[in-house]
Design a protein around this motif. Sequence first.
Motif, PDB file in Angstrom:
ATOM      1  N   LYS A  66       0.837  -1.202   0.000  1.00 58.23           N
ATOM      2  CA  LYS A  66       0.000   0.000   0.000  1.00 58.23           C
ATOM      3  C   LYS A  66       0.872   1.251   0.000  1.00 58.23           C
ATOM      4  N   ALA A  67       1.948   1.236   0.801  1.00 60.91           N
ATOM      5  CA  ALA A  67       2.850   2.392   0.835  1.00 60.91           C
ATOM      6  C   ALA A  67       3.521   2.592  -0.513  1.00 60.91           C
ATOM      7  N   GLY A  68       3.879   1.477  -1.175  1.00 63.63           N
ATOM      8  CA  GLY A  68       4.471   1.570  -2.497  1.00 63.63           C
ATOM      9  C   GLY A  68       3.503   2.162  -3.506  1.00 63.63           C
ATOM     10  N   ASP A  69       2.245   1.719  -3.449  1.00 59.89           N
ATOM     11  CA  ASP A  69       1.227   2.261  -4.363  1.00 59.89           C
ATOM     12  C   ASP A  69       1.023   3.756  -4.128  1.00 59.89           C
ATOM     13  N   GLU A  70       0.999   4.163  -2.859  1.00 59.65           N
ATOM     14  CA  GLU A  70       0.811   5.582  -2.538  1.00 59.65           C
ATOM     15  C   GLU A  70       1.985   6.421  -3.030  1.00 59.65           C
ATOM     16  N   ALA A  71       3.201   5.868  -2.897  1.00 65.09           N
ATOM     17  CA  ALA A  71       4.380   6.598  -3.372  1.00 65.09           C
ATOM     18  C   ALA A  71       4.332   6.753  -4.893  1.00 65.09           C
ATOM     19  N   LEU A  72       3.959   5.673  -5.583  1.00 71.43           N
ATOM     20  CA  LEU A  72       3.866   5.730  -7.045  1.00 71.43           C
ATOM     21  C   LEU A  72       2.827   6.758  -7.478  1.00 71.43           C
ATOM     22  N   ALA A  73       1.679   6.761  -6.808  1.00 69.32           N
ATOM     23  CA  ALA A  73       0.619   7.713  -7.146  1.00 69.32           C
ATOM     24  C   ALA A  73       1.080   9.151  -6.902  1.00 69.32           C
ATOM     25  N   ALA A  74       1.836   9.363  -5.820  1.00 70.40           N
ATOM     26  CA  ALA A  74       2.323  10.709  -5.507  1.00 70.40           C
ATOM     27  C   ALA A  74       3.307  11.201  -6.565  1.00 70.40           C
ATOM     28  N   VAL A  75       4.206  10.323  -7.007  1.00 70.32           N
ATOM     29  CA  VAL A  75       5.176  10.700  -8.042  1.00 70.32           C
ATOM     30  C   VAL A  75       4.455  10.988  -9.353  1.00 70.32           C
ATOM     31  N   LEU A  97      10.404  16.425  -5.193  1.00 73.43           N
ATOM     32  CA  LEU A  97      10.270  15.237  -4.347  1.00 73.43           C
ATOM     33  C   LEU A  97      11.323  15.211  -3.242  1.00 73.43           C
ATOM     34  N   GLU A  98      12.510  15.752  -3.492  1.00 75.33           N
ATOM     35  CA  GLU A  98      13.510  15.863  -2.431  1.00 75.33           C
ATOM     36  C   GLU A  98      12.976  16.700  -1.279  1.00 75.33           C
ATOM     37  N   GLN A  99      12.234  17.751  -1.616  1.00 71.65           N
ATOM     38  CA  GLN A  99      11.762  18.686  -0.605  1.00 71.65           C
ATOM     39  C   GLN A  99      10.476  18.240   0.068  1.00 71.65           C
ATOM     40  N   THR A 100       9.614  17.549  -0.681  1.00 71.35           N
ATOM     41  CA  THR A 100       8.286  17.240  -0.153  1.00 71.35           C
ATOM     42  C   THR A 100       8.030  15.760   0.090  1.00 71.35           C
ATOM     43  N   GLY A 101       8.866  14.881  -0.503  1.00 79.07           N
ATOM     44  CA  GLY A 101       8.648  13.455  -0.325  1.00 79.07           C
ATOM     45  C   GLY A 101       7.445  12.970  -1.123  1.00 79.07           C
ATOM     46  N   PRO A 102       6.950  11.749  -0.862  1.00 78.43           N
ATOM     47  CA  PRO A 102       7.386  10.841   0.212  1.00 78.43           C
ATOM     48  C   PRO A 102       8.632  10.017  -0.137  1.00 78.43           C
ATOM     49  N   VAL A 103       9.099  10.123  -1.385  1.00 71.96           N
ATOM     50  CA  VAL A 103      10.254   9.354  -1.835  1.00 71.96           C
ATOM     51  C   VAL A 103      11.109  10.258  -2.722  1.00 71.96           C
ATOM     52  N   THR A 104      12.289   9.773  -3.074  1.00 66.53           N
ATOM     53  CA  THR A 104      13.088  10.451  -4.082  1.00 66.53           C
ATOM     54  C   THR A 104      13.077   9.611  -5.358  1.00 66.53           C
ATOM     55  N   VAL A 105      13.440  10.248  -6.464  1.00 65.19           N
ATOM     56  CA  VAL A 105      13.446   9.542  -7.746  1.00 65.19           C
ATOM     57  C   VAL A 105      14.739   9.832  -8.496  1.00 65.19           C
ATOM     58  N   SER A 106      15.040   8.938  -9.432  1.00 64.05           N
ATOM     59  CA  SER A 106      16.098   9.166 -10.406  1.00 64.05           C
ATOM     60  C   SER A 106      15.446   9.218 -11.782  1.00 64.05           C
ATOM     61  N   ALA A 107      16.096   9.898 -12.726  1.00 62.37           N
ATOM     62  CA  ALA A 107      15.517  10.025 -14.065  1.00 62.37           C
ATOM     63  C   ALA A 107      16.595   9.874 -15.122  1.00 62.37           C
ATOM     64  N   GLY A 108      16.216   9.281 -16.248  1.00 66.58           N
ATOM     65  CA  GLY A 108      17.093   9.178 -17.402  1.00 66.58           C
ATOM     66  C   GLY A 108      16.413   9.793 -18.611  1.00 66.58           C
ATOM     67  N   ILE A 109      17.159  10.546 -19.410  1.00 70.02           N
ATOM     68  CA  ILE A 109      16.592  11.249 -20.557  1.00 70.02           C
ATOM     69  C   ILE A 109      17.213  10.714 -21.839  1.00 70.02           C
ATOM     70  N   ALA A 110      16.381  10.539 -22.855  1.00 63.44           N
ATOM     71  CA  ALA A 110      16.863  10.193 -24.190  1.00 63.44           C
ATOM     72  C   ALA A 110      16.194  11.132 -25.188  1.00 63.44           C
ATOM     73  N   VAL A 111      16.920  11.493 -26.244  1.00 57.62           N
ATOM     74  CA  VAL A 111      16.408  12.418 -27.256  1.00 57.62           C
ATOM     75  C   VAL A 111      16.335  11.700 -28.594  1.00 57.62           C
ATOM     76  N   ASP A 112      15.201  11.839 -29.286  1.00 54.12           N
ATOM     77  CA  ASP A 112      15.010  11.173 -30.573  1.00 54.12           C
ATOM     78  C   ASP A 112      15.905  11.805 -31.640  1.00 54.12           C
ATOM     79  N   GLY A 113      16.645  10.970 -32.342  1.00 56.87           N
ATOM     80  CA  GLY A 113      17.525  11.470 -33.394  1.00 56.87           C
ATOM     81  C   GLY A 113      16.859  11.513 -34.753  1.00 56.87           C
ATOM     82  N   GLY A 114      15.526  11.425 -34.802  1.00 54.33           N
ATOM     83  CA  GLY A 114      14.814  11.485 -36.072  1.00 54.33           C
ATOM     84  C   GLY A 114      14.272  10.150 -36.530  1.00 54.33           C
ATOM     85  N   THR A 115      14.535   9.105 -35.750  1.00 56.37           N
ATOM     86  CA  THR A 115      14.053   7.768 -36.143  1.00 56.37           C
ATOM     87  C   THR A 115      12.599   7.551 -35.767  1.00 56.37           C
ATOM     88  N   GLY A 116      12.148   8.204 -34.700  1.00 56.40           N
ATOM     89  CA  GLY A 116      10.775   8.016 -34.242  1.00 56.40           C
ATOM     90  C   GLY A 116      10.526   6.653 -33.638  1.00 56.40           C
TER      91      GLY A 116
END
Length: 384
Positions: free
Chosen positions: A82-91, A136-155
């Motif tokens: 339940k805590a995991g579901d709540e964290a996911l919903a918050a993010v 999320l660092e400031q308000t919680g309830p969890v922290t996250v990491s993110a990865g970014i990718a940019v489309d080079g025109g291939t779609g």
Amino acid sequence: MFTESRRLRDELRTTHARIAALEAERNDYLRKDRRAGVLTLDAFREAAAAALRGSQRRGEPAALVLVDIDGFKALNGRRGAKAGDEALAAVASRLRELVRGGDVLGRTGADELAVVMPGANLAGARGVAERLVAILEQTGPVTVSAGIAVDGGTGQLDGLMADASAILERARIAGGGRVGAPGRQPSVEPSRGAIGALALALSERDRGTGEHAEQVVALAGAVARRLNLDGEDVERIAAAALLHDIGKVAIPDSILSKPGALNDEEWSVMREHSVIGERILRAVPGLGPVARMVRHGHENFDGSGYPDGLRGDEIPLGSRIVLACDAFDAMTSERPYREAMSQADAIAELEAKSGTQFDPRVVAALVGYLVDRTPVDYAARTAA
């Protein structure tokens, strides 16, 4: 006869419209992940692929941001699904607030969300990801990491997902709570040297404060382990315990070294140290979660503390642990204006303020550790 026939045709059209609306509502319901309130994986892939094709036709850039909740498995194990579901919903809720109307947001894994941003370049995607991490660092309830990718025109969605996933993994390995992007290695977890240097600066400013911090570290680590926190959480809490008074480097000597009790004006200045401490620690890459604990290190369980008047579970658990351990060490240490309390009296004070100033679970864990460590003191207390 003509009028009756027309009425029947109108009713039939109305019925068909209602059926179509219900069918659309049903399809929309089936396309949404009920826990996160975003598109399911299949629905996301369909909508994201269409959005990428549209960007390709228009000759526009497109970006994908992949978001992963730090320590999600440990959170589920420690506090339940339940805590995991709540964290996911918050993010997911925070991310929905940051993306644009034409962006495509979905759940792509147990603890993973993705957003395809047609027309967005690297800078735009990074801005969204970095705002999410900071919020999320400031308000919680969890922290996250993110990865970014940019489309080079291939779609091609699969290629973008693979690229973002590899970059996200580097961000996780570097310690979490950060954004990885193409051509940019995520900063590594702050070295023990950086944390040690800050602790040394505090000790040089006030030797007694530095020694006190070391005692609080030992107690806080023991309490965190008794609460079955994972290794990463224990380390962060230990760092918060070591640096919980770092903001005092900005407090005037006349207040910091005053031999007697502080007056109201002096207390007003002293109370700023937790906010100052947060600002100092946020300047160190990767110390966002520790900075948040330090900011809230004087929040009371009943909401009567400072600086934000948080209560109960609104207060980071690390802050609640450090508060109790800090108080115990302060009570059992001699001060120029009072003698040190015995361990038994300090334990009695912790228990008396359990549920008001202190988290009852934290008090129970701290008292249990102290009793196990020095049972003679506790026996003397109970005999009295």
